[in-house]
Design an enzyme around this catalytic site. Structure first.
Site, mmCIF file in Angstrom:
data_model
loop_
_atom_site.group_PDB
_atom_site.id
_atom_site.type_symbol
_atom_site.label_atom_id
_atom_site.label_comp_id
_atom_site.label_asym_id
_atom_site.label_seq_id
_atom_site.Cartn_x
_atom_site.Cartn_y
_atom_site.Cartn_z
ATOM 1 N N LYS A 21 -7.822 6.346 -38.879
ATOM 2 C CA LYS A 21 -8.759 6.888 -39.883
ATOM 3 C C LYS A 21 -9.957 7.512 -39.195
ATOM 4 C CE LYS A 21 -8.292 2.844 -42.915
ATOM 5 N NZ LYS A 21 -8.520 1.612 -42.160
ATOM 6 N N LYS A 56 -2.922 6.307 -31.162
ATOM 7 C CA LYS A 56 -2.438 5.910 -32.492
ATOM 8 C C LYS A 56 -3.104 6.750 -33.586
ATOM 9 C CE LYS A 56 -5.170 2.230 -34.463
ATOM 10 N NZ LYS A 56 -5.208 1.339 -35.555
ATOM 11 N N LYS A 70 -12.983 -0.036 -29.554
ATOM 12 C CA LYS A 70 -13.944 0.346 -30.605
ATOM 13 C C LYS A 70 -15.383 0.306 -30.097
ATOM 14 C CE LYS A 70 -11.167 -0.053 -34.665
ATOM 15 N NZ LYS A 70 -10.917 -0.499 -36.009
HETATM 16 N N1 AQP Z 1 -1.226 4.227 -36.472
HETATM 17 C C1 AQP Z 1 -0.785 3.126 -37.078
HETATM 18 N N2 AQP Z 1 0.542 2.842 -37.088
HETATM 19 C C2 AQP Z 1 1.002 1.720 -37.718
HETATM 20 N N3 AQP Z 1 0.197 0.853 -38.360
HETATM 21 C C3 AQP Z 1 -1.125 1.114 -38.376
HETATM 22 N N4 AQP Z 1 -2.167 0.479 -38.927
HETATM 23 C C4 AQP Z 1 -3.302 1.169 -38.647
HETATM 24 N N5 AQP Z 1 -3.033 2.246 -37.938
HETATM 25 C C5 AQP Z 1 -1.687 2.250 -37.741
HETATM 26 C C6 AQP Z 1 -2.049 -0.746 -39.704
HETATM 27 O O1 AQP Z 1 -2.681 -0.547 -40.954
HETATM 28 C C7 AQP Z 1 -3.203 -1.798 -41.387
HETATM 29 C C8 AQP Z 1 -4.602 -1.616 -41.850
HETATM 30 O O2 AQP Z 1 -5.424 -1.179 -40.777
HETATM 31 P P1 AQP Z 1 -6.978 -1.369 -40.893
HETATM 32 O O3 AQP Z 1 -7.545 -0.469 -41.886
HETATM 33 O O4 AQP Z 1 -7.301 -2.768 -41.161
HETATM 34 O O5 AQP Z 1 -7.562 -1.090 -39.470
HETATM 35 P P2 AQP Z 1 -7.095 -0.287 -38.212
HETATM 36 O O6 AQP Z 1 -5.891 -0.924 -37.623
HETATM 37 O O7 AQP Z 1 -8.303 -0.247 -37.342
HETATM 38 O O8 AQP Z 1 -6.720 1.141 -38.822
HETATM 39 P P3 AQP Z 1 -7.220 2.571 -38.420
HETATM 40 O O9 AQP Z 1 -6.622 3.525 -39.324
HETATM 41 O O10 AQP Z 1 -7.047 2.810 -36.975
HETATM 42 O O11 AQP Z 1 -8.748 2.512 -38.770
HETATM 43 P P4 AQP Z 1 -9.993 2.800 -37.878
HETATM 44 O O12 AQP Z 1 -9.852 4.215 -37.419
HETATM 45 O O13 AQP Z 1 -11.116 2.563 -38.822
HETATM 46 O O14 AQP Z 1 -9.951 1.830 -36.748
HETATM 47 C C9 AQP Z 1 -3.079 -2.784 -40.218
HETATM 48 O O15 AQP Z 1 -1.951 -3.611 -40.459
HETATM 49 C C10 AQP Z 1 -2.821 -1.892 -39.052
HETATM 50 O O16 AQP Z 1 -2.032 -2.536 -38.068
#
Ligand code: AQP
Length: 354
Positions: A220, A217, A115
């Site tokens: 968002k 992965k 990040k």
């Molecule tokens: N691609 C994924 N596959 C499975 N699980 C996922 N999670 C996120 N992406 C995947 C799980 O969703 C939960 C919430 O995630 P978060 O919002 O706290 O943060 P993150 O993991 O950083 O999710 P994103 O979508 O990738 O957000 P950004 O782009 O903002 O960094 C967690 O349990 C996570 O494991």
């Protein structure tokens, strides 16, 4: 030997549109776990500041994650649904954990490296300390089980390291309070105040990958909307994104082993399996030997069948923000009570005068 009272805790950041990865990696598991467990599900709004400080749409984002929890089937009366900033004890315990965690541990966190990107000097201190706040989110309730996607595995290992160091460093202070429990960690007996959390990561889609690149992965923050299915996508968008999803030219294999080296095929089969509550082997039993031209339309139908009712319910709930806010206020009050109990105990263990 004692045992900690089982408690499930997890959180989701209000940082954009929830996607299929968030749903399969986290929210769907939250719903399943509530049948037999005491559960707390949190919109982790303090975490949302770590990568970007100012969010014009913060209230709407918090409400939309809450709406997704409820629309997916989480019962906010039986369990606790709240947003993190309503419980200041998370931040207080995080400060203590900042003093427990070692720089060497934090420097190994791959999510920070991903990040922060190349210009690490410009990353916020909060982004660096994110895993310490996450440990506090969980341990301020002495939660024992944490359903998450695979990307969070390293943070949960750090949570265990923080709990272990606190337990060992304060062992002589914990014992006389009568608040600790004798547990074994590996072979080692420990008189523990904080439990060793168990990550709940398994299932056929612990890491849902981008539709544009099967080695990244689904996220968002991916600039391409075609890389993911958003929970609020309509049937047309779901269909278009799955049909355009990158694949290879071969037919699906009949055995799970045949998915090795085929990340895009593996991803779509995993998604199908998770949505259908089946194993990948069962899905390949049905579709092995078939081309993507047959498999993708079946995946479109299944995705719409599962997701359409959730997005419809999310829309209905989001039209009534005062109801969502009342859920968060009620959950926040119940969470604060539990968190303050832990913090009073932690203050006593450390020796703060109160
Ligand atoms: N691609 C994924 N596959 C499975 N699980 C996922 N999670 C996120 N992406 C995947 C799980 O969703 C939960 C919430 O995630 P978060 O919002 O706290 O943060 P993150 O993991 O950083 O999710 P994103 O979508 O990738 O957000 P950004 O782009 O903002 O960094 C967690 O349990 C996570 O494991």
């Amino acid at each position: 030997m004692g045992e900690f009272k089982p408690l499930v805790f997890s959180g989701v950041q209000p940082t954009g549109n929830l996607h299929l990865g968030n749903y399969l990696g986290a929210i769907r598991k939250f719903v399943a776990l509530q049948e037999n467990n005491d559960c707390m599900y949190c919109v982790v709004d303090l975490h949302a500041l770590t990568a970007q400080l100012v969010h014009d749409d913060m209230p709407a984002q918090i409400r939309s994650i809450t709406a997704a929890f409820l629309a997916a089937g989480i019962d906010p009366k039986q369990h606790i649904v709240f947003n993190q900033s309503q419980v200041p004890q998370h931040a207080e315990l995080a400060w203590i954990f900042n003093c427990v965690a070692r720089l060497g541990w934090m420097n190994r966190m791959t999510q920070f490296k991903d990040k922060a990107g190349k210009d690490r000097e410009q990353a916020s201190l909060g982004l660096y300390a994110y895993p310490s706040l996450m440990a506090a989110d969980i341990l301020v309730y002495r939660a024992t089980h944490v359903p998450v996607g695979e990307d969070q595995k390293q943070h949960l290992e750090l949570t265990r390291d923080i709990a272990m160091k606190f337990n060992i460093d304060f062992m002589d202070k914990i014992r006389p309070t009568g608040l600790g429990i004798d547990i074994t960690v590996g072979e080692e007996p420990v008189h523990a105040y904080f439990p060793m959390v168990e990550p709940l990561i398994d299932g056929p889609a612990p890491r849902v990958m981008s539709f544009k690149d099967g080695t990244k992965k689904m996220s968002k923050s991916d600039p391409s909307d075609l890389s993911r299915i958003n929970l609020m996508d309509d049937a047309d968008a779901i269909s278009r994104k799955i049909r355009k999803a990158k694949t290879d030219p071969d037919a699906l294999p009949s055995e799970v082993d045949g998915l090795k080296g085929r990340p895009e095929a593996d991803n779509l089969v995993g998604i199908f399996a998770a949505l259908a509550d089946k194993t990948k082997a069962e899905v390949l039993g049905e579709f092995g030997g078939q081309q993507f031209s047959v498999f993708k339309p079946a995946l479109v139908d299944l995705s719409i069948e599962v997701l359409a009712p959730i997005s419809a319910e999310m829309r209905r709930l989001m039209a009534d923000p005062s109801y969502i806010d009342s859920v968060l206020r009620d959950g926040g009050a119940r969470a604060r009570e539990r968190a303050e109990k832990t913090m009073n105990e932690v203050r006593d263990i450390i020796g703060f005068v109160r």
